[in-house]
Write a protein that holds these residues in place. Structure first.
Motif, PDB file in Angstrom:
ATOM      1  N   SER A  66       0.842  -1.210   0.000  1.00 30.53           N
ATOM      2  CA  SER A  66       0.000   0.000   0.000  1.00 30.53           C
ATOM      3  C   SER A  66       0.875   1.257   0.000  1.00 30.53           C
ATOM      4  N   ILE A  67       1.990   1.223   0.734  1.00 31.93           N
ATOM      5  CA  ILE A  67       2.919   2.370   0.735  1.00 31.93           C
ATOM      6  C   ILE A  67       3.630   2.463  -0.616  1.00 31.93           C
ATOM      7  N   MET A  68       4.088   1.321  -1.122  1.00 29.10           N
ATOM      8  CA  MET A  68       4.801   1.311  -2.409  1.00 29.10           C
ATOM      9  C   MET A  68       3.927   1.853  -3.545  1.00 29.10           C
ATOM     10  N   ALA A  69       2.606   1.648  -3.422  1.00 30.69           N
ATOM     11  CA  ALA A  69       1.677   2.133  -4.459  1.00 30.69           C
ATOM     12  C   ALA A  69       1.359   3.619  -4.300  1.00 30.69           C
ATOM     13  N   ASP A 107      11.686  -7.690  -6.040  1.00 30.25           N
ATOM     14  CA  ASP A 107      10.714  -6.611  -5.782  1.00 30.25           C
ATOM     15  C   ASP A 107      11.367  -5.431  -5.065  1.00 30.25           C
ATOM     16  N   GLY A 108      12.480  -5.678  -4.375  1.00 27.35           N
ATOM     17  CA  GLY A 108      13.140  -4.619  -3.611  1.00 27.35           C
ATOM     18  C   GLY A 108      14.078  -3.744  -4.416  1.00 27.35           C
ATOM     19  N   LYS A 109      14.409  -4.176  -5.641  1.00 25.80           N
ATOM     20  CA  LYS A 109      15.397  -3.431  -6.444  1.00 25.80           C
ATOM     21  C   LYS A 109      14.851  -2.056  -6.846  1.00 25.80           C
ATOM     22  N   ILE A 110      15.664  -1.009  -6.630  1.00 29.18           N
ATOM     23  CA  ILE A 110      15.250   0.364  -6.965  1.00 29.18           C
ATOM     24  C   ILE A 110      15.470   0.603  -8.461  1.00 29.18           C
ATOM     25  N   HIS A 134      10.825  -0.620   4.271  1.00 29.94           N
ATOM     26  CA  HIS A 134      11.583  -0.424   5.506  1.00 29.94           C
ATOM     27  C   HIS A 134      10.676  -0.688   6.705  1.00 29.94           C
ATOM     28  N   PRO A 135      11.072  -1.398   7.746  1.00 35.29           N
ATOM     29  CA  PRO A 135      12.420  -1.926   7.984  1.00 35.29           C
ATOM     30  C   PRO A 135      12.702  -3.286   7.356  1.00 35.29           C
ATOM     31  N   PHE A 136      11.691  -3.896   6.742  1.00 35.90           N
ATOM     32  CA  PHE A 136      11.898  -5.226   6.164  1.00 35.90           C
ATOM     33  C   PHE A 136      11.047  -5.360   4.920  1.00 35.90           C
ATOM     34  N   PRO A 137      11.506  -5.977   3.843  1.00 35.77           N
ATOM     35  CA  PRO A 137      12.821  -6.616   3.640  1.00 35.77           C
ATOM     36  C   PRO A 137      13.915  -5.677   3.112  1.00 35.77           C
ATOM     37  N   LYS A 138      13.628  -4.374   3.014  1.00 33.10           N
ATOM     38  CA  LYS A 138      14.545  -3.325   2.575  1.00 33.10           C
ATOM     39  C   LYS A 138      14.689  -3.233   1.043  1.00 33.10           C
ATOM     40  N   ALA A 139      14.735  -1.972   0.576  1.00 30.10           N
ATOM     41  CA  ALA A 139      15.029  -1.701  -0.839  1.00 30.10           C
ATOM     42  C   ALA A 139      16.539  -1.851  -1.040  1.00 30.10           C
ATOM     43  N   TRP A 140      16.952  -2.115  -2.283  1.00 25.62           N
ATOM     44  CA  TRP A 140      18.388  -2.297  -2.548  1.00 25.62           C
ATOM     45  C   TRP A 140      18.715  -1.856  -3.976  1.00 25.62           C
ATOM     46  N   THR A 141      19.989  -1.583  -4.179  1.00 27.59           N
ATOM     47  CA  THR A 141      20.470  -1.227  -5.520  1.00 27.59           C
ATOM     48  C   THR A 141      21.834  -1.897  -5.743  1.00 27.59           C
ATOM     49  N   PRO A 142      22.091  -2.346  -6.967  1.00 33.23           N
ATOM     50  CA  PRO A 142      23.415  -2.916  -7.230  1.00 33.23           C
ATOM     51  C   PRO A 142      24.472  -1.820  -7.237  1.00 33.23           C
TER      52      PRO A 142
END
Length: 260
Positions: free
Chosen positions: A137-140, A225-228, A245-253
């Protein structure tokens, strides 16, 4: 709807006998609220103990800790379809079951009590059906969500709606803060739903898909799903990061490996 329980239309002159099924902290808070209510929790079902931490010590679920503290009958079946579990579960003679953040139940379990099984879901159904409604819901980018109690049926998160309560999503909320507010609303809503069942005025309303709003789902989150996606507008990235946040966290290579 087919197979839906018929709730009483006159007040019952006794407390409800409630079986409770759940595992994490969100569910444990709901169990505490039910224990403190006028209803009688006659037994608890939770996940088996799991190895956790560096020492891989067996950890009990948050719901199990509450059940033990209140000396409630407790079942931890590895398989929900085994006869021995079903027999023990039925022996509690619950009027109704309440399920919060557990797992898919076979029909033999959810249809066992006379008033069926009531599920608490952390969204305003029919929006965000699925395993990750708080993060999604937050991601949307939504500014409102809530909690729903509904009668369990075959297809996941589709049963008749019983009660709902709305919760605002603030611009800087993350999934942790929203989780706590939804938990606090949810534990009140579960008790209110059972209170209305006992006074004879609990109504069920079939879920209607869509209307003018697009239907959004909340499937389980996987690593990808977490990749920015840095090509997205800044607002979308902001929603993505705080939703995870706090789980499972966004990430970037990065050249030095993935950065969370």
């Amino acid at each position: 709807a087919q197979g839906m329980p018929i709730f009483p239309t006159h007040p019952m002159n006794r407390p409800l006998r409630v079986a409770f099924l759940g595992t994490p902290e969100f569910a444990a808070a709901c169990l505490e609220a039910l224990i403190a209510s006028n209803h009688e929790v006659v037994g608890v079902v939770t996940a088996t103990d799991k190895p956790a931490g560096r020492g891989h010590q067996l950890q009990m679920s948050e719901v199990k800790k509450v059940a033990i503290a209140h000396q409630l009958p407790l079942l931890q079946p590895p398989n929900l379809k085994e006869d021995e579990f079903l027999e023990s579960y039925r022996s509690w003679e619950a009027d109704v079951a309440v399920v919060v953040a557990f797992r898919m139940l076979p029909e033999s379990i959810w249809s066992a009590p006379p008033f069926g099984t009531i599920n608490l879901h952390a969204s305003l159904l029919p929006q965000f059906r699925g395993a990750a409604p708080i993060q999604r819901s937050i991601m949307a980018g939504h500014i409102k969500t809530g909690v729903t109690t509904f009668s369990l049926q075959h297809k996941i998160d589709t049963g008749d709606i019983l009660m709902q309560a709305s919760v605002a999503i603030n611009h800087d909320d993350d999934a942790g803060r929203l989780h706590d507010r939804l938990r606090d609303e949810g534990k009140k809503l579960i008790v209110e739903t059972l209170d209305r069942l006992i006074t004879g005025d609990l109504m069920s309303v079939p879920q209607m898909d869509g209307g003018h709003e697009p239907m959004l789902q909340a499937p389980k989150l996987f690593k990808l799903d977490g990749k920015i996606d840095w090509k997205c507008p800044i607002e979308v990235i902001h929603n993505h990061v705080r939703g995870l946040h706090p789980f499972p966290k966004a990430w970037t290579p990065s050249p030095w490996g993935d950065i969370k």
